[in-house]
Write a protein that holds these residues in place. Structure first.
Motif, short mmCIF file in Angstrom:
data_model
loop_
_atom_site.label_atom_id
_atom_site.label_comp_id
_atom_site.label_asym_id
_atom_site.label_seq_id
_atom_site.Cartn_x
_atom_site.Cartn_y
_atom_site.Cartn_z
N ARG A 312 0.86 -1.19 0.00
CA ARG A 312 0.00 0.00 0.00
C ARG A 312 0.89 1.23 0.00
O ARG A 312 1.90 1.26 0.71
CB ARG A 312 -0.92 0.01 1.21
CG ARG A 312 -2.03 -1.05 1.17
CD ARG A 312 -2.92 -0.97 2.38
NE ARG A 312 -4.02 -1.92 2.34
CZ ARG A 312 -5.22 -1.67 1.84
NH1 ARG A 312 -5.47 -0.46 1.33
NH2 ARG A 312 -6.17 -2.58 1.84
N SER A 313 0.53 2.22 -0.79
CA SER A 313 1.35 3.42 -0.87
C SER A 313 0.51 4.61 -1.30
O SER A 313 -0.66 4.48 -1.67
CB SER A 313 2.50 3.22 -1.88
OG SER A 313 2.00 3.25 -3.20
N ARG A 314 1.12 5.79 -1.22
CA ARG A 314 0.44 7.01 -1.63
C ARG A 314 0.26 7.10 -3.14
O ARG A 314 -0.41 8.02 -3.62
CB ARG A 314 1.21 8.22 -1.11
CG ARG A 314 1.22 8.32 0.41
CD ARG A 314 1.96 9.56 0.87
NE ARG A 314 1.93 9.69 2.32
CZ ARG A 314 2.51 10.68 2.99
NH1 ARG A 314 3.16 11.63 2.31
NH2 ARG A 314 2.44 10.73 4.31
N TRP A 315 0.85 6.17 -3.87
CA TRP A 315 0.68 6.19 -5.31
C TRP A 315 -0.77 5.96 -5.72
O TRP A 315 -1.16 6.23 -6.86
CB TRP A 315 1.58 5.15 -5.97
CG TRP A 315 2.99 5.63 -6.12
CD1 TRP A 315 4.03 5.43 -5.25
CD2 TRP A 315 3.53 6.41 -7.20
NE1 TRP A 315 5.17 6.05 -5.71
CE2 TRP A 315 4.89 6.64 -6.91
CE3 TRP A 315 2.99 6.92 -8.38
CZ2 TRP A 315 5.71 7.37 -7.76
CZ3 TRP A 315 3.81 7.64 -9.24
CH2 TRP A 315 5.15 7.86 -8.91
N SER A 316 -1.59 5.44 -4.80
CA SER A 316 -3.01 5.25 -5.12
C SER A 316 -3.68 6.58 -5.46
O SER A 316 -4.65 6.62 -6.21
CB SER A 316 -3.72 4.58 -3.94
OG SER A 316 -3.62 5.39 -2.78
N TYR A 317 -3.14 7.69 -4.90
CA TYR A 317 -3.72 9.00 -5.20
C TYR A 317 -3.43 9.44 -6.63
O TYR A 317 -4.06 10.39 -7.12
CB TYR A 317 -3.17 10.05 -4.22
CG TYR A 317 -3.57 9.79 -2.79
CD1 TYR A 317 -4.89 9.90 -2.37
CD2 TYR A 317 -2.60 9.43 -1.84
CE1 TYR A 317 -5.24 9.65 -1.05
CE2 TYR A 317 -2.95 9.18 -0.52
CZ TYR A 317 -4.27 9.29 -0.13
OH TYR A 317 -4.62 9.03 1.17
N ALA A 318 -2.49 8.77 -7.30
CA ALA A 318 -2.16 9.14 -8.67
C ALA A 318 -3.11 8.51 -9.69
O ALA A 318 -3.16 8.95 -10.84
CB ALA A 318 -0.72 8.71 -9.00
N VAL A 319 -3.86 7.50 -9.27
CA VAL A 319 -4.74 6.81 -10.21
C VAL A 319 -5.83 7.70 -10.78
O VAL A 319 -6.02 7.74 -12.01
CB VAL A 319 -5.33 5.54 -9.57
CG1 VAL A 319 -6.29 4.86 -10.54
CG2 VAL A 319 -4.21 4.57 -9.18
N PRO A 320 -6.58 8.47 -9.96
CA PRO A 320 -7.62 9.33 -10.54
C PRO A 320 -7.10 10.34 -11.56
O PRO A 320 -7.71 10.50 -12.63
CB PRO A 320 -8.23 10.02 -9.30
CG PRO A 320 -8.00 9.04 -8.19
CD PRO A 320 -6.65 8.46 -8.48
N PRO A 321 -5.98 11.04 -11.30
CA PRO A 321 -5.48 11.95 -12.35
C PRO A 321 -5.07 11.22 -13.63
O PRO A 321 -5.28 11.75 -14.74
CB PRO A 321 -4.25 12.60 -11.69
CG PRO A 321 -4.50 12.48 -10.22
CD PRO A 321 -5.22 11.19 -10.05
N VAL A 322 -4.50 10.02 -13.49
CA VAL A 322 -4.14 9.24 -14.68
C VAL A 322 -5.39 8.91 -15.48
O VAL A 322 -5.43 9.05 -16.71
CB VAL A 322 -3.39 7.95 -14.28
CG1 VAL A 322 -3.25 7.02 -15.49
CG2 VAL A 322 -2.02 8.29 -13.71
N ARG A 323 -6.43 8.48 -14.79
CA ARG A 323 -7.69 8.16 -15.47
C ARG A 323 -8.27 9.40 -16.15
O ARG A 323 -8.76 9.32 -17.28
CB ARG A 323 -8.71 7.60 -14.47
CG ARG A 323 -8.39 6.22 -13.94
CD ARG A 323 -9.50 5.73 -13.03
NE ARG A 323 -10.75 5.60 -13.74
CZ ARG A 323 -11.86 6.31 -13.49
NH1 ARG A 323 -11.85 7.22 -12.52
NH2 ARG A 323 -12.96 6.12 -14.18
N ALA A 324 -8.24 10.53 -15.47
CA ALA A 324 -8.79 11.76 -16.03
C ALA A 324 -8.03 12.15 -17.30
O ALA A 324 -8.63 12.56 -18.31
CB ALA A 324 -8.72 12.88 -15.01
N GLY A 325 -6.71 12.00 -17.27
CA GLY A 325 -5.91 12.32 -18.44
C GLY A 325 -6.22 11.39 -19.61
O GLY A 325 -6.32 11.83 -20.76
N LEU A 326 -6.38 10.10 -19.31
CA LEU A 326 -6.69 9.15 -20.37
C LEU A 326 -8.08 9.40 -20.95
O LEU A 326 -8.30 9.26 -22.15
CB LEU A 326 -6.59 7.72 -19.84
CG LEU A 326 -5.18 7.25 -19.46
CD1 LEU A 326 -5.22 5.87 -18.82
CD2 LEU A 326 -4.28 7.23 -20.69
#
Length: 384
Positions: A312-326
């Protein structure tokens, strides 16, 4: 069981079913002089079984089956389905790496044929490369027509599975009561669903916009790919709804991941670290690996991710911005024709680069093993 009615009861027996035409062929090859079977197979793949002079009955029966194209196959539709996947480029690759392959390794019984080959970490990069090449060549224009690389790879993988099945059944290591038939019909169908329905769902969840027609085309492509791979026609899904339902049954009947599952998935996720050969690649791996874990956790769910020992890491917070960009990229691609063509060109270049390292000869890359410790290892000459 109540949720799926009698579907589980109808699905269960396939755990004990293999692939009779392919099983008969590898058994026949085992009776031939070393290397003879490989030569006959190559000739039949490249020129058709009619080009083989006095072919063994098992070879003729196998190719009569695969060369009989079902009436429902619509070649332009299959080409459109392949284009959908190829056009997705990095998104499709990310979903393969973080959803399809982790789910395929999560089955404690389904991963045993691969786990028995050993050297899980050392071979992770090769397994990923060969899987990517299989998917890409399947999706290329006319990729599943006779003589094309996708067609040849599919049939070679099918026979490789049959040879592994034969070797495992002859060994004392396989527990039929616990694991069922090695590489059985249920496992084969589950893998096919991962490349079709699960891939579609994963791309959509990652922000890709796919029309109903595009979804139908992708499903049709993998329905025929599954047929060539030897999946029973009753298990080859024809719609996304069927794929979702079948996928839910697979997950509902899945044994919890074991130590082999964790080792296989960890080796897969850590491929960028192990494959990095210079400072630039190592720098990319430092952020790509934790991001992949985060995306995978988001796609497969916390329960399964925890069972697979995901960090588990703070990288989970990066998933929504990645999805929004895609999503923004996908929306723009669909709205602007020029961008659509540009995306297709860029995606073609992307896949060519991704498969460049794996373009050894098909006969070497997808060769039938003659010992369990030679699974996924090329370069030996004493195979059938």
């Amino acid at each position: 069981r109540e949720q799926f009615g009698d579907l589980v009861d109808r699905y269960g027996p396939f755990l004990m079913h293999g692939d009779p035409p392919a099983d008969a062929l590898v058994a026949a090859f085992a009776q031939l002089p070393p290397g003879r079977g490989r030569k006959l197979l190559t000739q039949a793949l490249e020129h058709g079984v009619d080009s083989v002079r006095r072919p063994p009955p098992a070879l003729e029966a196998f190719f009569r089956e695969v060369e009989d194209v079902p009436v429902w196959v619509d070649w332009p539709q299959l080409e459109r389905g392949g284009e959908v996947v190829l056009r997705a480029g990095p998104v499709a690759l990310l979903v393969l790496e973080t959803l399809a392959l982790p789910l395929s390794y999560a089955s404690a019984s389904g991963n045993k044929p691969l786990a028995f080959s050993g050297r899980l970490v050392q071979r992770a990069y090769r397994r990923l490369s060969e899987t990517v090449r299989f998917v890409v060549e399947t999706c290329r224009p006319e990729g599943l027509q006779r003589g094309a690389d996708g067609y040849n790879i599919t049939l070679r993988v099918r026979l490789m599975h049959a040879q592994v099945r034969r070797l495992l059944l002859r060994s004392e290591r396989w527990d039929m009561a616990q694991w069922g038939m090695p590489i059985n019909q249920a496992d084969m169908a589950a893998t096919n669903i991962l490349f079709s329905a699960s891939l579609i769902q994963g791309m959509r969840r990652m922000g890709m916009r796919l029309s109903d027609q595009e979804v139908e085309d992708v499903i049709a492509l993998w329905r025929y790919a599954g047929t060539l791979m030897g999946v029973d026609h009753r298990l080859c899904v024809t719609t996304l709804a069927e794929g979702r339902r079948m996928g839910a049954v697979v997950l509902a009947t899945l044994e919890p991941p074991d130590a082999d599952s964790c080792a296989l998935v960890e080796a897969l996720m850590e491929v960028p670290h192990h494959a990095a050969s210079n400072a630039s690649e190592k720098a990319v791996a430092r952020w790509y690996v934790p991001l992949s874990y985060a995306v995978s956790r988001w796609l497969i769910g916390d329960t399964l991710a925890d069972q697979l020992a995901y960090p588990r890491s703070r990288w989970s917070y990066a998933v929504p911005p990645v999805r929004a960009g895609l999503w923004a990229w996908s929306t723009g691609r669909r709205a602007i024709p020029f961008r659509h063509r540009l995306t297709r060109t860029a995606s073609t270049r992307f896949w060519d680069e991704m498969t460049a390292d794996g373009h050894a000869s098909l006969a070497t890359a997808f060769r039938l093993p003659n010992r369990l410790d030679r699974l996924h290892r090329g370069g030996h000459d004493d195979t059938p």
